[in-house]
Design a protein around this motif. Sequence first.
Motif, PDB file in Angstrom:
ATOM      1  N   LEU A  31       0.916  -1.139  -0.088  1.00 38.83           N
ATOM      2  CA  LEU A  31      -0.190  -0.105   0.164  1.00 38.83           C
ATOM      3  C   LEU A  31       0.909   1.268  -0.014  1.00 38.83           C
ATOM      4  O   LEU A  31       1.110   1.780   0.976  1.00 38.83           O
ATOM      5  CB  LEU A  31      -0.866   0.023   1.210  1.00 38.83           C
ATOM      6  N   ASP A  32       1.141   1.678  -1.322  1.00 38.12           N
ATOM      7  CA  ASP A  32       2.009   2.882  -1.167  1.00 38.12           C
ATOM      8  C   ASP A  32       1.365   4.192  -1.168  1.00 38.12           C
ATOM      9  O   ASP A  32       0.127   4.174  -1.603  1.00 38.12           O
ATOM     10  CB  ASP A  32       2.931   2.704  -2.593  1.00 38.12           C
ATOM     11  N   GLY A  33       1.869   5.028  -0.532  1.00 37.86           N
ATOM     12  CA  GLY A  33       1.059   6.359  -0.420  1.00 37.86           C
ATOM     13  C   GLY A  33       0.300   6.211   0.815  1.00 37.86           C
ATOM     14  O   GLY A  33      -0.638   6.893   1.074  1.00 37.86           O
ATOM     15  N   VAL A  66       7.061  16.882  -8.957  1.00 41.27           N
ATOM     16  CA  VAL A  66       8.058  16.839  -8.024  1.00 41.27           C
ATOM     17  C   VAL A  66       7.776  17.312  -6.677  1.00 41.27           C
ATOM     18  O   VAL A  66       6.811  18.421  -6.599  1.00 41.27           O
ATOM     19  CB  VAL A  66       9.237  17.430  -8.426  1.00 41.27           C
ATOM     20  N   ASN A  67       8.168  17.311  -5.690  1.00 41.88           N
ATOM     21  CA  ASN A  67       7.972  17.749  -4.229  1.00 41.88           C
ATOM     22  C   ASN A  67       8.905  18.978  -4.168  1.00 41.88           C
ATOM     23  O   ASN A  67      10.190  18.895  -3.946  1.00 41.88           O
ATOM     24  CB  ASN A  67       8.258  16.966  -3.124  1.00 41.88           C
ATOM     25  N   HIS A  68       8.148  20.219  -4.583  1.00 42.27           N
ATOM     26  CA  HIS A  68       8.712  21.555  -4.580  1.00 42.27           C
ATOM     27  C   HIS A  68       9.253  22.052  -3.254  1.00 42.27           C
ATOM     28  O   HIS A  68      10.218  22.805  -3.190  1.00 42.27           O
ATOM     29  CB  HIS A  68       7.857  22.500  -4.991  1.00 42.27           C
ATOM     30  N   ARG A 117       2.132  18.756 -11.243  1.00 39.53           N
ATOM     31  CA  ARG A 117       1.278  18.171 -10.346  1.00 39.53           C
ATOM     32  C   ARG A 117       1.775  17.242  -9.594  1.00 39.53           C
ATOM     33  O   ARG A 117       2.884  16.304  -9.991  1.00 39.53           O
ATOM     34  CB  ARG A 117       0.327  17.107 -11.439  1.00 39.53           C
ATOM     35  N   TYR A 118       1.539  17.255  -8.233  1.00 43.30           N
ATOM     36  CA  TYR A 118       2.237  16.385  -7.363  1.00 43.30           C
ATOM     37  C   TYR A 118       1.178  15.834  -6.166  1.00 43.30           C
ATOM     38  O   TYR A 118       1.030  16.924  -5.255  1.00 43.30           O
ATOM     39  CB  TYR A 118       3.498  16.720  -6.867  1.00 43.30           C
ATOM     40  N   ILE A 119       0.919  14.230  -6.233  1.00 43.57           N
ATOM     41  CA  ILE A 119      -0.182  13.943  -5.269  1.00 43.57           C
ATOM     42  C   ILE A 119       0.524  13.601  -4.033  1.00 43.57           C
ATOM     43  O   ILE A 119       0.200  13.938  -2.900  1.00 43.57           O
ATOM     44  CB  ILE A 119      -0.844  12.776  -5.745  1.00 43.57           C
ATOM     45  N   GLY A 120       1.551  13.014  -4.233  1.00 38.46           N
ATOM     46  CA  GLY A 120       2.673  12.437  -3.148  1.00 38.46           C
ATOM     47  C   GLY A 120       1.947  10.983  -2.794  1.00 38.46           C
ATOM     48  O   GLY A 120       2.397  10.523  -1.701  1.00 38.46           O
ATOM     49  N   SER A 121       1.595  10.699  -3.896  1.00 38.91           N
ATOM     50  CA  SER A 121       1.401   8.958  -3.889  1.00 38.91           C
ATOM     51  C   SER A 121       1.813   8.690  -5.393  1.00 38.91           C
ATOM     52  O   SER A 121       1.137   8.906  -6.399  1.00 38.91           O
ATOM     53  CB  SER A 121      -0.240   8.953  -3.658  1.00 38.91           C
ATOM     54  N   MET A 122       3.042   8.005  -5.203  1.00 37.58           N
ATOM     55  CA  MET A 122       3.642   7.806  -6.682  1.00 37.58           C
ATOM     56  C   MET A 122       2.838   6.982  -7.742  1.00 37.58           C
ATOM     57  O   MET A 122       2.827   7.429  -8.738  1.00 37.58           O
ATOM     58  CB  MET A 122       5.058   7.123  -6.128  1.00 37.58           C
ATOM     59  N   VAL A 123       2.095   6.037  -6.995  1.00 37.45           N
ATOM     60  CA  VAL A 123       1.211   5.319  -8.093  1.00 37.45           C
ATOM     61  C   VAL A 123       0.259   6.125  -8.836  1.00 37.45           C
ATOM     62  O   VAL A 123       0.272   6.117  -9.995  1.00 37.45           O
ATOM     63  CB  VAL A 123       0.396   4.161  -7.311  1.00 37.45           C
ATOM     64  N   LYS A 138      13.871   8.865  -1.383  1.00 35.21           N
ATOM     65  CA  LYS A 138      12.954   8.235  -0.424  1.00 35.21           C
ATOM     66  C   LYS A 138      12.580   6.875  -1.101  1.00 35.21           C
ATOM     67  O   LYS A 138      12.332   5.812  -0.301  1.00 35.21           O
ATOM     68  CB  LYS A 138      11.924   9.284  -0.220  1.00 35.21           C
ATOM     69  N   LEU A 139      12.549   6.671  -2.333  1.00 32.61           N
ATOM     70  CA  LEU A 139      11.802   5.556  -3.027  1.00 32.61           C
ATOM     71  C   LEU A 139      12.657   4.203  -2.901  1.00 32.61           C
ATOM     72  O   LEU A 139      13.892   4.403  -2.896  1.00 32.61           O
ATOM     73  CB  LEU A 139      11.464   5.972  -4.294  1.00 32.61           C
ATOM     74  N   ARG A 140      12.222   3.009  -2.886  1.00 28.20           N
ATOM     75  CA  ARG A 140      12.974   1.868  -2.793  1.00 28.20           C
ATOM     76  C   ARG A 140      12.998   1.125  -4.217  1.00 28.20           C
ATOM     77  O   ARG A 140      12.080   1.428  -4.919  1.00 28.20           O
ATOM     78  CB  ARG A 140      11.999   0.925  -1.999  1.00 28.20           C
TER      79      ARG A 140
HETATM   80  P1  AHG Z   1       4.206   6.671   1.924  1.00 33.09           P
HETATM   81  O1  AHG Z   1       3.904   5.397   1.247  1.00 33.09           O
HETATM   82  O2  AHG Z   1       5.102   6.510   3.366  1.00 33.09           O
HETATM   83  O3  AHG Z   1       3.062   7.479   2.231  1.00 33.09           O
HETATM   84  O4  AHG Z   1       5.422   7.271   1.033  1.00 33.09           O
HETATM   85  C1  AHG Z   1       4.836   7.510  -0.396  1.00 33.09           C
HETATM   86  C2  AHG Z   1       5.837   7.626  -1.227  1.00 33.09           C
HETATM   87  C3  AHG Z   1       5.580   7.932  -2.839  1.00 33.09           C
HETATM   88  O5  AHG Z   1       4.474   7.322  -3.157  1.00 33.09           O
HETATM   89  C4  AHG Z   1       5.460   9.169  -3.130  1.00 33.09           C
HETATM   90  O6  AHG Z   1       5.691   9.837  -4.344  1.00 33.09           O
HETATM   91  C5  AHG Z   1       6.442   9.842  -2.030  1.00 33.09           C
HETATM   92  O7  AHG Z   1       6.488   8.817  -0.780  1.00 33.09           O
HETATM   93  C6  AHG Z   1       6.078  11.150  -1.683  1.00 33.09           C
HETATM   94  O8  AHG Z   1       7.054  11.788  -0.463  1.00 33.09           O
HETATM   95  P2  AHG Z   1       7.156  13.258  -0.281  1.00 33.09           P
HETATM   96  O9  AHG Z   1       6.184  13.510   1.026  1.00 33.09           O
HETATM   97  O10 AHG Z   1       8.362  13.421   0.601  1.00 33.09           O
HETATM   98  O11 AHG Z   1       7.213  14.029  -1.524  1.00 33.09           O
END
Ligand code: AHG
Length: 346
Positions: free
Chosen positions: A121-123, A214-216, A247-253, A278-280
Motif C-alpha cells: 500500500l504505497d502512499g 516533484v516535491n517543490h 502536479r504532485y499528489i505525493g502518492s507515486m502510483v 526516499k523511494l525503494r
Molecule cells: P508513504 O507510502 O510512506 O506514504 O510514501 C509515499 C511515497 C510515494 O508514493 C510518494 O511519491 C512519496 O513517498 C512522497 O513523498 P514526499 O511526501 O516526501 O514528497
Amino acid sequence: MNAVNRTVLTLDEFTIQSLRTLPSATGELSTLLRDIGLAAKRVNVEVNKAGLVDILGDAGSVNVQGEDVKKLDIYANNQFMGVLQRGVSCAGIASEELDEFVGFDDEVSRNSKYVCLFDPLDGSGNIDVNVSIGTIFAVYRRLTPLGSPVTLEDFLQPGNKQVAAGYVVYGSSTMLVYATRRGVNGFTLDPSIGEFCLSHPDIKCPEQGTIYSVNHGHFFRYDDGVKKYINTCQNKTKENGGPYTQRYIGSMVADVHRNLIKGGLFMYPGTTDKPRGKLRLLYEANPFAFIVEVAGGVATNGSQRILDVEPTQLHQRTPLFIGSKGMMAELESCLRQESATESVNP
Ligand code: AHG
C-alpha cells in the motif's frame, strides 16, 4: 435502455487469451496475476470503507471488539502474501512492509518458478485524507533451482530481469495495470460484477508531455541539475512546447499513472540530507521503470538506467526520474550541463 457492454475482456479472459498465443507457456504467470487481482479486490473493499471503520487505527491498538486493529497497509500486506502463498506460482515474496523476504516452505511453492516483490500500500500516509493510494508489484523468475528454498539472490536481481510488473491504483475508480515484455494493459474494476475489465489496452506513454511532478518543498536541497530542470519547466511557454503544469499528489502510483496516460515526468531526486532520496529500488522504482519502459518511456536514477542497477539490499533507496522520452531527454541535458559546469568549477 442502453445495454451494458459485457463483451469487454476480464483480466482472467485476457491472460488466458494471451496464453493461447504462446503455446509453450505453462500458465503460471497468468495464475499469479489472477492471485494478485484477487488480493487487489479484497484490499479495494477495505480501502473504500477506510473512512467508516476503525481499521485506520495504528497497528497494536485495540478496537471495540477487543481485537487487535491492523493498519490498512499491514492488512494489504497479509492479503497479497496470503494469496501468493496459497497459489501455485510463487516460491516466495519480499515486501516493503517486511524486514526479510519470506520463502514459502511447502512442496508446491518450492517447485514454483516465480518470486514476487511488492509494496502492498504505497502512499499510505494519504489514506486518512481520501487521496488515491496503490499497490506496486514485480515478478522475477527465481535463480535458485526448482524444489529448493528461495534465497536472497532470487530477490536481488536487477530490474531488467523482471518478467512482469504492475500496480493497482485505488482512486476514483480502481485500476490494475500490468506489463510484460509484450505490452502494458490496464483493467478497471467493474464493481457490478467484481471483475477487472480491460479498459486501457496497449498503453503507450506519450513521447512528450507537459506535466512535471516533484516535491517543490525540497527545491533548495536538490542538485543544481535538478533545479535547472525545474526552472526549465517553469519557463516553458507556448513557443517552446509549454506551458508545463506541475502536479504532485505525493502518492507515486497515482502520480506515475497519470503521467503514463497523459505524458509527463515524475521525479523523486536525492537531496543534500538524503542523497538516495526516499523511494525503494525493488518495490517502487524497478516495477515502474519496467512498466514505463515497455510503454515507451524512460527511467533513470540521474546517471544510470534504473533497470540496470544491481541491487545489494532488499530495502535500498534510489533517486528516480521517470516518464515521457522527450521530457527525460530535456532533464538529462540539464543534469549533464550542470555536472560539466561542476567539473570545471568544482
Ligand atoms: P508513504 O507510502 O510512506 O506514504 O510514501 C509515499 C511515497 C510515494 O508514493 C510518494 O511519491 C512519496 O513517498 C512522497 O513523498 P514526499 O511526501 O516526501 O514528497
